[in-house]
Write a protein that holds these residues in place. Structure first.
Motif, short mmCIF file in Angstrom:
data_model
loop_
_atom_site.label_atom_id
_atom_site.label_comp_id
_atom_site.label_asym_id
_atom_site.label_seq_id
_atom_site.Cartn_x
_atom_site.Cartn_y
_atom_site.Cartn_z
N UNK A 1 44.13 46.12 6.86
CA UNK A 1 42.86 46.84 6.95
C UNK A 1 42.05 46.25 8.10
N UNK A 2 41.55 47.12 8.95
CA UNK A 2 40.68 46.72 10.05
C UNK A 2 39.32 47.35 9.80
N UNK B 1 32.10 55.08 40.82
CA UNK B 1 32.49 54.68 39.47
C UNK B 1 33.52 53.57 39.54
N UNK B 2 33.33 52.58 38.69
CA UNK B 2 34.27 51.47 38.55
C UNK B 2 35.09 51.70 37.29
N UNK B 3 36.17 50.97 37.08
CA UNK B 3 36.97 51.19 35.87
C UNK B 3 36.15 50.96 34.60
N UNK B 4 36.34 51.83 33.63
CA UNK B 4 35.64 51.72 32.35
C UNK B 4 36.10 50.46 31.62
N UNK B 5 35.22 49.95 30.75
CA UNK B 5 35.54 48.71 30.05
C UNK B 5 34.96 48.70 28.65
N UNK B 6 35.51 47.82 27.83
CA UNK B 6 34.98 47.59 26.49
C UNK B 6 34.67 46.10 26.37
N UNK B 7 33.73 45.77 25.50
CA UNK B 7 33.37 44.35 25.38
C UNK B 7 34.10 43.65 24.25
N UNK B 8 34.49 44.38 23.22
CA UNK B 8 35.19 43.77 22.09
C UNK B 8 36.07 44.85 21.45
N UNK B 9 37.15 45.24 22.12
CA UNK B 9 37.94 46.37 21.65
C UNK B 9 38.63 46.15 20.31
N UNK B 10 38.71 44.91 19.85
CA UNK B 10 39.30 44.64 18.55
C UNK B 10 38.50 45.21 17.39
N UNK B 11 37.19 45.38 17.58
CA UNK B 11 36.39 45.89 16.47
C UNK B 11 35.22 46.78 16.89
N UNK C 1 36.39 51.57 8.00
CA UNK C 1 37.56 50.79 7.63
C UNK C 1 38.79 51.63 7.95
N UNK C 2 39.76 51.02 8.58
CA UNK C 2 41.01 51.70 8.91
C UNK C 2 42.16 50.99 8.20
#
Length: 131
Positions: free
Chosen positions: A35-36, A107-117, A23-24
Protein backbone atom coordinates in the motif's frame (compact mmCIF):
# COMPACT_ATOMS: atom_id res chain seq x y z
CA UNK A 1 12.54 -0.20 -17.89
CA UNK A 2 10.64 -2.81 -15.90
CA UNK A 3 6.88 -2.78 -16.09
CA UNK A 4 5.26 -0.86 -13.24
CA UNK A 5 3.04 -2.52 -10.65
CA UNK A 6 -0.64 -3.16 -11.23
CA UNK A 7 -2.93 -0.75 -9.36
CA UNK A 8 -5.46 -2.95 -7.59
CA UNK A 9 -7.41 -0.15 -5.94
CA UNK A 10 -7.19 3.57 -5.23
CA UNK A 11 -9.21 5.22 -2.49
CA UNK A 12 -9.44 8.66 -0.98
CA UNK A 13 -8.18 9.03 2.60
CA UNK A 14 -8.56 12.80 3.05
CA UNK A 15 -9.29 15.91 1.05
CA UNK A 16 -8.77 19.58 1.79
CA UNK A 17 -8.84 22.77 -0.23
CA UNK A 18 -5.21 22.20 -1.27
CA UNK A 19 -4.54 18.47 -0.97
CA UNK A 20 -6.02 15.09 -1.79
CA UNK A 21 -4.45 12.11 -0.03
CA UNK A 22 -5.00 8.74 -1.67
CA UNK A 23 -4.10 5.17 -0.80
CA UNK A 24 -3.04 2.89 -3.64
CA UNK A 25 -3.01 -0.90 -3.37
CA UNK A 26 -0.35 -2.23 -5.75
CA UNK A 27 0.83 -5.63 -6.95
CA UNK A 28 4.36 -5.90 -8.32
CA UNK A 29 5.38 -8.39 -11.00
CA UNK A 30 6.92 -10.69 -8.34
CA UNK A 31 3.52 -10.95 -6.60
CA UNK A 32 4.34 -8.62 -3.70
CA UNK A 33 1.39 -6.45 -2.70
CA UNK A 34 1.93 -3.11 -0.94
CA UNK A 35 0.00 0.00 0.00
CA UNK A 36 1.29 3.42 -0.97
CA UNK A 37 -0.08 6.79 0.09
CA UNK A 38 0.28 9.79 -2.15
CA UNK A 39 -0.73 13.41 -2.31
CA UNK A 40 -2.37 13.99 -5.66
CA UNK A 41 -2.71 17.33 -7.37
CA UNK A 42 -4.09 18.84 -10.54
CA UNK A 43 -2.96 16.94 -13.63
CA UNK A 44 -2.03 20.32 -15.17
CA UNK A 45 0.58 21.00 -12.50
CA UNK A 46 2.08 24.44 -11.99
CA UNK A 47 4.59 26.81 -13.53
CA UNK A 48 7.90 27.70 -11.89
CA UNK A 49 9.13 30.94 -13.43
CA UNK A 50 12.76 32.03 -13.81
CA UNK A 51 12.39 35.72 -14.75
CA UNK A 52 15.63 37.16 -16.12
CA UNK A 53 15.63 40.96 -15.83
CA UNK A 54 18.92 40.96 -17.72
CA UNK A 55 21.72 38.53 -18.48
CA UNK A 56 22.84 38.44 -14.82
CA UNK A 57 19.71 39.22 -12.76
CA UNK A 58 17.04 36.73 -11.71
CA UNK A 59 13.98 38.24 -10.03
CA UNK A 60 12.88 36.53 -6.81
CA UNK A 61 9.86 37.08 -4.61
CA UNK A 62 9.61 37.11 -0.83
CA UNK A 63 6.50 35.31 0.40
CA UNK A 64 5.23 33.76 3.58
CA UNK A 65 5.69 29.98 3.61
CA UNK A 66 3.36 28.06 5.93
CA UNK A 67 5.65 25.01 5.90
CA UNK A 68 8.60 26.88 7.41
CA UNK A 69 6.47 29.53 9.15
CA UNK A 70 8.61 32.37 7.89
CA UNK A 71 9.11 34.56 4.83
CA UNK A 72 11.21 32.91 2.12
CA UNK A 73 12.86 34.07 -1.07
CA UNK A 74 11.91 32.02 -4.09
CA UNK A 75 10.99 31.95 -7.73
CA UNK A 76 7.50 33.06 -8.75
CA UNK A 77 5.14 30.16 -9.34
CA UNK A 78 1.50 29.33 -9.70
CA UNK A 79 -1.16 27.00 -10.95
CA UNK A 80 -2.02 26.42 -14.57
CA UNK A 81 -5.68 27.14 -15.27
CA UNK A 82 -7.79 24.72 -17.36
CA UNK A 83 -6.91 24.98 -21.08
CA UNK A 84 -4.17 27.55 -20.35
CA UNK A 85 -0.85 27.05 -22.17
CA UNK A 86 2.18 26.84 -19.88
CA UNK A 87 3.72 30.02 -21.33
CA UNK A 88 0.51 32.02 -20.74
CA UNK A 89 0.31 30.75 -17.15
CA UNK A 90 3.95 31.76 -16.61
CA UNK A 91 3.34 35.24 -17.99
CA UNK A 92 0.14 35.72 -15.96
CA UNK A 93 1.75 34.58 -12.71
CA UNK A 94 4.89 36.66 -13.36
CA UNK A 95 2.79 39.79 -13.95
CA UNK A 96 0.85 39.12 -10.73
CA UNK A 97 3.88 38.38 -8.57
CA UNK A 98 6.73 40.54 -9.90
CA UNK A 99 4.97 43.15 -12.03
CA UNK A 100 6.74 42.28 -15.29
CA UNK A 101 5.60 40.52 -18.46
CA UNK A 102 7.91 38.69 -20.82
CA UNK A 103 8.42 38.33 -24.55
CA UNK A 104 10.64 35.23 -24.69
CA UNK A 105 9.67 31.95 -23.01
CA UNK A 106 11.85 28.85 -22.94
CA UNK A 107 10.32 25.77 -21.34
CA UNK A 108 12.71 23.58 -19.40
CA UNK A 109 12.12 19.88 -18.65
CA UNK A 110 9.26 19.29 -16.22
CA UNK A 111 10.13 18.03 -12.76
CA UNK A 112 8.71 16.65 -9.55
CA UNK A 113 10.04 17.28 -6.06
CA UNK A 114 9.05 14.02 -4.36
CA UNK A 115 7.62 11.59 -6.93
CA UNK A 116 7.49 8.75 -4.40
CA UNK A 117 4.48 10.30 -2.69
CA UNK A 118 3.50 13.56 -4.44
CA UNK A 119 2.02 13.59 -7.95
CA UNK A 120 2.61 17.33 -8.45
CA UNK A 121 4.57 18.35 -11.57
CA UNK A 122 6.27 21.73 -11.98
CA UNK A 123 6.91 23.17 -15.42
CA UNK A 124 9.91 25.54 -15.25
CA UNK A 125 9.92 28.41 -17.72
CA UNK A 126 12.89 30.70 -18.36
CA UNK A 127 11.46 34.13 -19.21
CA UNK A 128 13.54 36.83 -20.85
CA UNK A 129 13.03 40.18 -22.55
CA UNK A 130 10.94 41.51 -19.65
CA UNK A 131 8.97 44.71 -19.83
Amino acid sequence: MPQGPKILQTRSLARSRCFHIEQMDLRFSNGTEVQYERISSSPRGAVLIIPMLDKYTVLLIREYAGGTQRYELGLPKGRIEPNEPVEEAANREMMEEVGYAGRRFDRLPSMTIAPGYISHVSHPVLVRDLY
